[in-house]
Design an enzyme around this catalytic site. Structure first.
Site, PDB file in Angstrom:
ATOM      1  N   PRO A   1       3.958   4.541  -8.434  1.00  0.00           N
ATOM      2  CA  PRO A   1       4.744   3.825  -9.441  1.00  0.00           C
ATOM      3  C   PRO A   1       3.932   2.668 -10.022  1.00  0.00           C
ATOM      4  O   PRO A   1       3.728   1.653  -9.372  1.00  0.00           O
ATOM      5  CB  PRO A   1       5.963   3.332  -8.656  1.00  0.00           C
ATOM      6  CG  PRO A   1       5.508   3.274  -7.238  1.00  0.00           C
ATOM      7  CD  PRO A   1       4.477   4.337  -7.071  1.00  0.00           C
TER       8      PRO A   1
ATOM      9  N   ASP B   1       0.018  -0.494  -7.764  1.00  0.00           N
ATOM     10  CA  ASP B   1       0.949   0.453  -7.138  1.00  0.00           C
ATOM     11  C   ASP B   1       2.097  -0.353  -6.534  1.00  0.00           C
ATOM     12  O   ASP B   1       1.908  -1.094  -5.573  1.00  0.00           O
ATOM     13  CB  ASP B   1       0.207   1.249  -6.062  1.00  0.00           C
ATOM     14  CG  ASP B   1       1.044   2.356  -5.447  1.00  0.00           C
ATOM     15  OD1 ASP B   1       2.288   2.284  -5.543  1.00  0.00           O
ATOM     16  OD2 ASP B   1       0.470   3.284  -4.845  1.00  0.00           O
ATOM     17  N   HIS B   2       3.304  -0.185  -7.091  1.00  0.00           N
ATOM     18  CA  HIS B   2       4.435  -1.010  -6.660  1.00  0.00           C
ATOM     19  C   HIS B   2       4.931  -0.655  -5.259  1.00  0.00           C
ATOM     20  O   HIS B   2       5.754  -1.378  -4.691  1.00  0.00           O
ATOM     21  CB  HIS B   2       5.587  -0.883  -7.665  1.00  0.00           C
ATOM     22  CG  HIS B   2       6.313  -2.166  -7.903  1.00  0.00           C
ATOM     23  ND1 HIS B   2       6.347  -3.188  -6.989  1.00  0.00           N
ATOM     24  CD2 HIS B   2       7.054  -2.600  -8.954  1.00  0.00           C
ATOM     25  CE1 HIS B   2       7.065  -4.190  -7.458  1.00  0.00           C
ATOM     26  NE2 HIS B   2       7.510  -3.865  -8.659  1.00  0.00           N
ATOM     27  N   ARG B   3       4.435   0.442  -4.682  1.00  0.00           N
ATOM     28  CA  ARG B   3       4.759   0.731  -3.286  1.00  0.00           C
ATOM     29  C   ARG B   3       4.026  -0.222  -2.358  1.00  0.00           C
ATOM     30  O   ARG B   3       4.517  -0.542  -1.262  1.00  0.00           O
ATOM     31  CB  ARG B   3       4.370   2.168  -2.926  1.00  0.00           C
ATOM     32  CG  ARG B   3       5.088   3.255  -3.693  1.00  0.00           C
ATOM     33  CD  ARG B   3       4.512   4.618  -3.381  1.00  0.00           C
ATOM     34  NE  ARG B   3       3.096   4.703  -3.729  1.00  0.00           N
ATOM     35  CZ  ARG B   3       2.332   5.770  -3.521  1.00  0.00           C
ATOM     36  NH1 ARG B   3       2.855   6.860  -2.958  1.00  0.00           N
ATOM     37  NH2 ARG B   3       1.066   5.780  -3.865  1.00  0.00           N
TER      38      ARG B   3
END
Length: 435
Positions: free
Chosen positions: A226, A407-409
């Site tokens: 994401p 990466d929003h994770r």
């Protein structure tokens, strides 16, 4: 007593499964020595020259230029004296030979019993006999043309041996190939026009090698991680002045001292405050893997497509060491000599879209990484400057835009914003690096 030595296509790094044959340097009947370059191949990551592990006479070329061969399948057979049958272990090392010297570790290096895997051929390729030959095949006209011109002819379906040469030394040029392709497309009832002939309505180029790998990797990254992208406009006047000062110092005179060097330095220093961005996501193990070293990737546009070689342990290098690494990386990429291992193990990436005059962009993460920073064009721009008394004035300043995708994770909004702000602060005031 002679013995047939079959050289199988090796895995030249990072578990590659196939390679395209770009250019043979030998023919059937040629005598070759150990470490002599046999062929140039293009893997999913780079073009690599393969040296011979044997000496003797070339007996069979098992694959033609333009074909794709799986790792572990026969590439060439060399007829050697039995006393020289074993691959050399003490030959003069070269970058490609060093990879091949790991014989026990390379898939497909050396004999394999019972292998019956069929070779995949590209459309339009001709079968190559795998039977032993005692004499070279009938000679064909030796047309002088550079490898890129030969590849263009293959892509356009032109038999290069029939193309009249107009280049220096009777060499076939790209224009010669295009003219031959146009003539082939012209109606049979009309003679080809000598001048101002129309080009084909479209040209189809097979998706292979680096571009094929890059496309697959970008699609996988875009639809797996994401992405979040944040932007910041930065006054780089102090950094530009520092660049001007550093570039004339004796220890930097032969190195590339560009704003990219200082952005790279600021980025790796800023990562110390946000180590979460120097990490990867292990889906199978359901773990976040924090990297101890910053292996800084530098995106480079080449004739074969976009590649991202990386500088190992960039966070441990001095400014001069980083300048040396960037200079070497850039020169190697432009020469098309980047090795696969140079593109493995990256942890974060820089991409300089400013060299194309672009202000900013939304970069896609390099697969397996958590952050990528894009640098836009550095322009002379009106800027509001506040002095120590709080008074404001407008001055021309060197200004750029930074775009950070993450990466929003792995990286939340606060962490991503801090990384971008810390990088910008160091570029606005390089003296902060002294603190």
């Amino acid at each position: 007593m002679s013995k047939q030595q079959q050289f199988l296509l090796p895995d030249v790094g990072e578990g590659l499964t196939e390679a395209e044959i770009l250019n043979w340097s030998v023919r059937v009947g040629d005598t070759v020595e150990i470490n002599q370059i046999l062929v140039e191949i293009e893997t999913a990551k780079a073009a690599v020259e393969l040296p011979s592990p044997y000496e003797g006479v070339v007996q069979t070329l098992h694959v033609q230029e333009g074909e794709t061969l799986p790792v572990g399948q026969p590439l060439i057979t060399i007829l050697s004296d039995s006393r020289d049958a074993a691959p050399a272990r003490e030959a003069v090392p070269t970058p490609a030979a060093a990879a091949l010297d790991r014989a026990a570790l390379l898939v497909g290096y050396g004999p394999q019993e019972g292998s019956r895997t069929r070779r995949r051929r590209t459309p339009g390729s001709r079968p190559v006999s795998t039977e032993q030959t005692s004499a070279p095949p009938s000679p064909t006209p030796d047309t002088a043309a550079k490898p890129p011109v030969r590849k263009l002819a293959k892509d356009l379906g032109v038999d290069i041996t029939t193309v009249p040469p107009t280049g220096p030394g009777d060499t076939v040029t790209r224009d010669d190939v295009h003219r031959a392709a146009e003539a082939a497309c012209a109606p049979a009832a009309e003679p080809p026009a000598p001048q101002h002939s129309e080009r084909p309505a479209e040209t189809r180029i097979p998706i292979r090698g680096v571009r094929k790998h890059t496309a697959a990797a970008m699609v996988a990254s875009a639809f797996t991680a994401p992405h979040v992208t944040e932007f910041m406009t930065v006054d780089m006047t102090a950094t530009v002045a520092l660049r001007d000062t550093v570039s004339v110092r004796r220890e930097f005179t032969e190195l590339r001292v560009t704003p990219l060097l200082f952005v790279a330095r600021a980025f790796v220093l800023a990562l110390r405050n946000t180590p979460e961005a120097n990490a990867s996501w292990d889906e199978d193990a359901q773990e976040i893997v924090l990297k101890q070293d910053v292996n800084l990737g530098i995106a480079a546009a080449t004739e074969r497509g976009l590649i991202v070689p990386n500088i190992k342990r960039a966070d441990r290098l001095s400014l001069r060491g980083l300048a040396e690494a960037i200079t070497s990386l850039t020169n190697t990429a432009r020469a098309g000599k980047t090795l696969p291992q140079a593109m493995a193990g990256g942890s974060v990436t820089l991409t300089n879209v400013g060299v194309f005059g672009v202000d900013t962009g939304t970069p896609i993460l390099n697969p397996g990484e958590a952050a990528i920073l894009a640098i836009g064009a550095i322009r002379r721009t009106p800027w509001v400057v506040t002095d120590n008394s709080g008074a404001e004035r407008i001055e021309p300043r060197w200004v750029t835009q930074l775009a950070l995708s993450f990466d929003h994770r792995l990286v939340d909004g606060q962490q991503g914003s801090r990384l971008l702000a810390d990088t910008a602060a160091l570029l606005h005031n390089p003296g902060l690096a002294m603190l």
